[in-house]
Design an enzyme around this catalytic site. Structure first.
Site, PDB file in Angstrom:
ATOM      1  N   HIS A   1      -2.570   3.097  -1.600  1.00 21.65           N
ATOM      2  CA  HIS A   1      -3.088   4.345  -2.466  1.00 21.65           C
ATOM      3  C   HIS A   1      -2.555   5.689  -1.625  1.00 21.65           C
ATOM      4  CE1 HIS A   1      -6.439   7.400  -2.814  1.00 21.65           C
ATOM      5  NE2 HIS A   1      -6.624   6.918  -4.152  1.00 21.65           N
TER       6      HIS A   1
ATOM      7  N   CYS B   1       6.869   1.405 -14.977  1.00 20.64           N
ATOM      8  CA  CYS B   1       6.245   2.735 -14.402  1.00 20.64           C
ATOM      9  C   CYS B   1       5.569   2.425 -12.917  1.00 20.64           C
ATOM     10  CB  CYS B   1       5.067   3.163 -15.420  1.00 20.64           C
ATOM     11  SG  CYS B   1       3.759   1.933 -15.847  1.00 20.64           S
TER      12      CYS B   1
END
Ligand code: PEP
Ligand code: MG
EC number: 2.7.9.1
Length: 851
Positions: free
Chosen positions: A430, A806
């Site tokens: 993250h 992506c």
């Protein structure tokens, strides 16, 4: 001797003439460059090149005939030997000057240049021979303080005492010893490891050049120096270098007293004033070399009694910024072509231009290391929580957010911090993903440091303790954490950057989009000329203070009706988000991924958060705690997330689809018509797509009806589970595009948690289990095979389908190379990596053309 006879004809020893057979792969770059200078008729002293094979044999005791080498030079000439490896950056043994100096030459030279100069020269040779060739104890020679004849005789005596023999007088023996010692130094283990670290192959060869000395000492204007026409830091045209009278080699650069400027300078005397003719000639030679060698060169020169000699030419050392400007100027001056300029700039070096960096000259007080997850460097005071980061930003104090790991709850804190440091995580955790998106320097997986966040302490690898408010620096380019505030260099984006990028785009044959979640990201993406947004992670939009509460109410809702009520509060906010993105990206595609993470990530994790939520929902804290606990999952990354939420709690996707369509209509009012792309995450079965497509089509029809306006949209699938790759032919029949989410695909293919990989990744890479972190560079063999299958089957199922990736790999040059060959239409990466991707993609296309 037959051996000598054979060596007499040794083709490995060649006088450098315009037509001699000298080549970079056999004789090294220096020898080749000198031949080019000879061809240009520049005043290069006579030079002999010895090739790699011969030097290799010298290292193993087989010497070429020394007399034959010496025959190439004037009798009694002094010589120097310099290394010539294939790539100058691989280094090599130091040059040895003044070979041939002995008692007889000393007498002769004393007459020509004076006893003092001759003594100094002889002493220098004795000392350098003793230390670098005979490998005697340097201290003995460095302790000699006397100069002139006294210094020389002390040096000769010290040699005799240490070596137990007089200083060798025979030039042939001196030369042989120098060649042998340089050849052996190259083959030593330390030297080999050092050059391998710089990219040299294991069997990289060394050539040597033997050159007649232009003395730089003596009567008339004598001295030596270096000159280049461009500044090494900025790349701007500027005569740079130094000159030192009565000196040799690169002494002028040692910074001692006496070195003078080249060009007239208010700070002190210059060669231009001292010897204007020589200076003018040097400048002309350098400009001629730039033109003919098609590179910005540094020349090493000697002036001997007013005459200029060019001893050597090397490519100017350059910062990333200078490399770019030098390449662009060479192309603008018509010296190289535009594609050549594009090829000359290292894509990874570009990120140095896009972010502030620690000055390479600065002292580094290293306190920890981790994964270099987001480039750039920043200094600030340590904070241990997101709320402290916000408070610090409100006070105007730059802060570094130090967390064991970050979660979506930390996003606001990250926005307020200047850098992030975490104990856990890898390239796609993250903190890393958000850090790169924000252009925020970030080091993750710093497992050697102690993160005692409860006690508000950070413990350095060496045991030093840092508390809240202490100043540290996070260098996300190198992965280092430093104490204090080292000197920084600022990011620079100038005209040359824009120019080179536009040339790159002329060549590129794969699309580049950006992963952008916020208007700020989208603006960065646009500034860097991304061709659209390839991934908008919508969950990042829900963490603002005003959104998190309705979000939590929605999660806690007992009935579909209550859920819809909470979602109705979120709808206008989402609509506004999308409208803004569409407006910023006007005329370009914007791909919006519907909600992906497990819902419980949005729930509070500590007591005070639970209390706040209890107040907002008017429920007892115990109730809230129980409900939050009940939503916990053993393995949330493989649990109720992505499209599974869309199937199980469809109201969320309904709301998002409606927000997208309403924003499409709004943004199309005052700009080009928008055609949004909607993407479903974590698909593994064709039926998931069928069900959701029907639902989203229904929302589109409803919005069209309500608004009386038509619009188009396309629906795509994120291929990030191995099963989706394998079933791509079915899935593709229900989709307009497929986008490979290579972060999750890597995680699932390896069975390797992207949030925990940092803990052991360095061991794996160091021990060669993985050549590179697979979250950083796409694993072309395993994950790549799944991508290739997905591409092939996807096209089988739907010939017109658009394919992209992506995952974070979209910004990595090697992974882009894989994507090109796999037939991917575009890659999408963090906004700050867009320029790197554009340049890397252009280089691949150019390399293919010139193959
Ligand atoms: C991916 O999994 O590759 C991806 C792009 O999505 P995320 O990183 O948000 O899981
Ligand atoms: Mg994913």
């Amino acid at each position: 001797m037959p051996d000598t006879l054979r060596q007499d004809q040794d083709p490995g020893v060649t006088l450098i003439t315009p037509s001699a057979p000298i080549a970079n792969p056999t004789h090294g770059g220096r020898a080749k460059c000198l031949q080019r200078l000879v061809r240009l008729d520049l005043p290069v002293p006579r030079t002999v090149a010895i090739d790699f094979d011969t030097v290799h044999r010298i290292a193993h005791g087989s010497m070429p005939n020394m007399e034959r080498i010496l025959d190439h030079f004037r009798p009694g000439a002094l010589l120097c030997v310099r290394p010539s490896s294939e790539d100058p950056d691989w280094g090599g043994p130091g040059s040895v000057l003044n070979i041939g100096m002995n008692d007889a030459a000393y007498v002769d030279l004393s007459d020509r240049i004076g006893a003092d100069a001759a003594s100094a020269l002889y002493q220098r040779f004795v000392v350098s021979f003793a230390i670098h060739v005979a490998r005697l104890d340097p201290d003995v020679f460095e302790e000699i303080e006397a100069t002139g004849q006294q210094g020389l005789s002390e040096a000769l005596s010290a040699y005799e005492e240490e070596a137990e023999e007089p200083f060798p007088q025979d030039p042939a023996r001196q030369l042989a010893e120098v060649l042998r010692s340089m050849a052996r130094a190259w083959e030593g283990t330390t030297a080999r490891l050092l050059r391998q670290a710089k990219g040299a192959p294991v069997d990289a060869g060394l050539g040597l050049i033997v050159q007649e000395m232009a003395l730089g000492l003596g009567i008339g204007e004598c001295g030596s120096g270096v000159l280049q026409l461009a500044n090494s830091d900025t790349g701007l045209p500027q005569v740079t270098g130094r000159y030192l009278r009565q000196s040799q080699g690169r002494e002028a650069l040692r910074g001692g007293a006496g070195s003078i400027f080249l060009e007239r300078d208010p700070r002190g005397p210059s060669l231009e004033e001292l010897a204007p003719d020589a200076f003018e000639r040097l400048k002309q030679y350098a400009a001629f070399m730039r033109l003919k060698l098609r590179a910005e060169m540094q020349i090493e020169f000697t002036i001997e009694n007013g005459n200029v000699h060019i001893l050597d030419g090397v490519r100017v050392k350059r910062s990333s910024r200078a490399a770019l400007r030098i390449a662009v100027r060479l192309a603008e001056d018509g010296i190289i072509s535009r594609p050549e300029a594009v090829m000359r700039v290292e894509p990874r070096g570009l990120s140095e231009l896009l972010h502030r960096q620690v000055d390479p000259e600065a002292e580094r007080d290293l306190i920890g290391r981790g994964v270099a997850a987001s480039p750039g460097a920043a200094t600030g005071r340590i904070v241990f929580s997101s709320s402290e980061a916000q408070a610090s930003a409100a006070r105007g104090e730059p802060c570094i957010l130090v967390r064991r790991e970050t979660s979506p709850e930390d996003v606001r804190g990250m926005h307020c911090a200047v850098a992030v440091l975490t104990e856990r995580g890898g390239m796609t955790s993250h903190a890393a993903v958000i850090g790169r998106g924000l252009g925020l320097p970030c080091v993750v997986g710093a497992v050697g440091m102690g993160f005692k966040t409860q006690q508000h302490q950070l413990v350095a690898e060496d045991g030093r303790r840092f508390g809240e408010g202490d100043v540290i620096t996070v260098d996300g380019t190198s992965g280092q954490v430093l104490a204090g505030s080292p000197k920084m260099i600022e990011a620079v984006l100038d005209d040359s950057f824009q120019t080179l990028m536009s040339w790159a785009d002329e060549e590129r044959d794969i699309g580049i989009r950006a992963n952008a979640d916020t208007p700020a990201d989208a603006l960065t993406a646009r500034n860097f000329a991304a061709q659209g947004i390839g991934l908008c992670r919508t969950e990042h939009m829900f963490f603002d203070a005003e959104r998190i509460t309705p979000m939590r109410e929605m999660i806690f809702a007992d009935s579909s009706k209550d859920r819809e009520a909470a979602l109705a509060r979120l709808l206008p906010m989402q609509r506004a988000d999308f409208t803004e993105l569409f407006r910023i990206m006007e005329g370009m595609p914007v791909c919006i991924r519907l909600f992906d993470p497990p819902l419980h990530e949005f729930l509070p994790s500590d007591r005070s958060g639970m209390r706040e939520l209890a107040e907002a929902l008017d429920l007892p804290v115990s109730d809230v705690t129980r409900r939050v606990e009940s939503m916990g999952e053993y393995n949330p990354m493989l649990g109720m997330r992505g499209v599974r939420l869309g199937i199980a709690v469809p109201e969320i996707y309904d709301m998002q689809a409606r927000a997208i369509f309403e924003a499409t209509i709004e943004a199309s009012h005052d700009g080009a018509p928008v055609v949004p792309e909607i993407m479903l995450p974590l698909v593994s079965a064709c039926r998931e797509v069928e069900l959701l497509r029907t639902r989203i089509d229904a929302v589109a029809a409803a919005v069209r009806n309500e608004r009386g306006r038509d619009f188009d949209y396309s629906l795509g699938v994120m291929v990030e589970t191995p099963r989706a790759c394998l079933r791509a032919h079915e899935i593709a029949q229900h989709a307009h595009f497929l986008s490979f989410g290579t972060n999750d695909l890597t995680q699932m293919t390896y069975g390797l948690s992207r949030d925990d990989a940092g803990r052991f990744m360095s061991h794996y890479v160091q021990q060669g289990v993985f050549a590179e972190d697979p979250f950083h560079r796409l694993d072309a063999e395993g994950v790549g095979e799944l991508v290739r299958i997905g591409v092939e089957r996807g096209r089988q199922g739907n010939g017109g389908i658009m394919l992209s990736i992506c995952g974070e790999h979209g910004g990595d040059p090697d992974s882009i190379a894989f994507c090109r060959t796999a037939g991917i239409d575009y890659v999408s990466c963090s906004p700050f990596r867009v320029p790197v991707a554009r340049l890397a993609a252009a280089q691949l296309a150019i390399a293919d053309k010139i193959k």
